[in-house]
Motif scaffolding. Structure first.
Motif, short mmCIF file in Angstrom:
data_model
loop_
_atom_site.label_atom_id
_atom_site.label_comp_id
_atom_site.label_asym_id
_atom_site.label_seq_id
_atom_site.Cartn_x
_atom_site.Cartn_y
_atom_site.Cartn_z
N ARG A 1 0.83 -1.20 0.00
CA ARG A 1 0.00 0.00 0.00
C ARG A 1 0.87 1.25 0.00
O ARG A 1 0.63 2.17 -0.75
CB ARG A 1 -0.93 -0.03 1.23
CG ARG A 1 -1.71 1.23 1.43
CD ARG A 1 -2.88 1.30 0.46
NE ARG A 1 -3.66 2.47 0.77
CZ ARG A 1 -3.99 3.37 -0.14
NH1 ARG A 1 -3.65 3.23 -1.37
NH2 ARG A 1 -4.69 4.42 0.20
N ARG A 2 1.91 1.26 0.83
CA ARG A 2 2.79 2.42 0.90
C ARG A 2 3.46 2.65 -0.45
O ARG A 2 3.57 3.76 -0.93
CB ARG A 2 3.82 2.24 2.00
CG ARG A 2 4.87 3.33 1.99
CD ARG A 2 5.81 3.19 3.12
NE ARG A 2 5.26 4.00 4.19
CZ ARG A 2 5.58 3.90 5.45
NH1 ARG A 2 6.43 3.01 5.84
NH2 ARG A 2 5.06 4.69 6.34
N SER A 3 3.90 1.59 -1.08
CA SER A 3 4.57 1.68 -2.37
C SER A 3 3.63 2.24 -3.44
O SER A 3 4.02 3.12 -4.20
CB SER A 3 5.10 0.31 -2.79
OG SER A 3 5.65 0.39 -4.07
N SER A 4 2.41 1.75 -3.52
CA SER A 4 1.48 2.23 -4.53
C SER A 4 1.06 3.67 -4.23
O SER A 4 0.87 4.47 -5.15
CB SER A 4 0.25 1.32 -4.63
OG SER A 4 -0.48 1.33 -3.44
N HIS A 5 0.94 4.02 -2.96
CA HIS A 5 0.62 5.39 -2.57
C HIS A 5 1.75 6.33 -3.01
O HIS A 5 1.50 7.39 -3.60
CB HIS A 5 0.40 5.47 -1.05
CG HIS A 5 0.15 6.84 -0.55
ND1 HIS A 5 -1.06 7.47 -0.69
CD2 HIS A 5 0.96 7.72 0.10
CE1 HIS A 5 -0.99 8.68 -0.17
NE2 HIS A 5 0.22 8.85 0.32
N HIS A 6 2.98 5.95 -2.75
CA HIS A 6 4.14 6.75 -3.14
C HIS A 6 4.21 6.89 -4.66
O HIS A 6 4.45 7.98 -5.19
CB HIS A 6 5.44 6.11 -2.61
CG HIS A 6 6.67 6.82 -3.02
ND1 HIS A 6 7.02 8.06 -2.52
CD2 HIS A 6 7.63 6.49 -3.93
CE1 HIS A 6 8.14 8.45 -3.10
NE2 HIS A 6 8.53 7.52 -3.95
N ARG A 7 3.99 5.80 -5.39
CA ARG A 7 4.01 5.83 -6.85
C ARG A 7 2.91 6.76 -7.37
O ARG A 7 3.12 7.52 -8.32
CB ARG A 7 3.86 4.43 -7.41
CG ARG A 7 4.01 4.36 -8.92
CD ARG A 7 4.01 2.95 -9.50
NE ARG A 7 3.02 2.06 -8.93
CZ ARG A 7 3.27 1.06 -8.09
NH1 ARG A 7 4.49 0.81 -7.70
NH2 ARG A 7 2.29 0.30 -7.62
N GLY A 8 1.74 6.69 -6.74
CA GLY A 8 0.63 7.56 -7.16
C GLY A 8 0.96 9.03 -6.99
O GLY A 8 0.71 9.84 -7.88
N ARG A 9 1.54 9.37 -5.85
CA ARG A 9 1.94 10.77 -5.61
C ARG A 9 3.02 11.21 -6.60
O ARG A 9 3.01 12.33 -7.08
CB ARG A 9 2.44 10.96 -4.18
CG ARG A 9 1.37 10.77 -3.12
CD ARG A 9 0.30 11.84 -3.21
NE ARG A 9 -0.62 11.72 -2.11
CZ ARG A 9 -1.91 11.53 -2.25
NH1 ARG A 9 -2.45 11.46 -3.43
NH2 ARG A 9 -2.69 11.44 -1.20
N HIS A 10 3.94 10.29 -6.92
CA HIS A 10 4.99 10.59 -7.89
C HIS A 10 4.37 10.88 -9.26
O HIS A 10 4.76 11.83 -9.95
CB HIS A 10 5.98 9.43 -7.98
CG HIS A 10 6.99 9.59 -9.05
ND1 HIS A 10 8.03 10.49 -8.99
CD2 HIS A 10 7.11 8.97 -10.26
CE1 HIS A 10 8.74 10.42 -10.11
NE2 HIS A 10 8.20 9.50 -10.89
N MET A 11 3.41 10.07 -9.68
CA MET A 11 2.76 10.27 -10.97
C MET A 11 1.94 11.56 -10.99
O MET A 11 1.88 12.26 -12.01
CB MET A 11 1.88 9.07 -11.33
CG MET A 11 2.66 7.82 -11.63
SD MET A 11 3.79 8.07 -13.02
CE MET A 11 4.88 6.68 -12.81
#
Length: 118
Positions: free
Chosen positions: A2-12
């Motif tokens: 979840r943390r990884s996908s959240h971080h990736r989402g913010r990056h995008m």
């Protein structure tokens, strides 16, 4: 995960904001959350307030980024935008989508006025 996908989402979302800024839009806000919905980016295109939904898919195995915006998602975005407009009135607004496909964001598609608040 979840943390990884959240971080990736913010990056995008940050990538999309920079990309849109390079094309003349001005960022107003990001990650504005209301009960039942979140607005990824709020930008200005001249006098028009633009609510931008950012979608990313590293692979098209389960459909493209653009295909991931369902009618239910559109309704949540419209509801969140309505709540935002109650305290930030605007004469004109629209819903855009920035769809990013590829693990390294190889393909960025900007769909202006992607759907209506009808």
């Amino acid at each position: 995960m979840r943390r990884s996908s959240h971080h990736r989402g913010r990056h995008m979302e940050a990538l999309a904001a920079r990309w849109l800024t390079e094309r003349g839009l001005v960022q107003v806000a990001s990650n504005v959350t209301f009960k039942g919905g979140e607005l990824d980016l709020i930008m200005r295109d001249g006098e028009t307030l633009v609510f931008v939904e950012v979608r990313h898919r590293a692979s098209n195995q389960h459909g493209s980024a653009l295909e991931s915006i369902t009618h239910a998602k559109q309704r949540r975005l419209i509801r969140a935008a309505s709540l935002y407009l109650q305290s930030h009135p605007a004469a004109r607004c629209r819903f855009d989508v920035v769809a990013i496909d590829g693990a390294d964001a190889e393909h960025i598609h900007w769909i202006k006025n992607a759907f209506d608040a009808v």
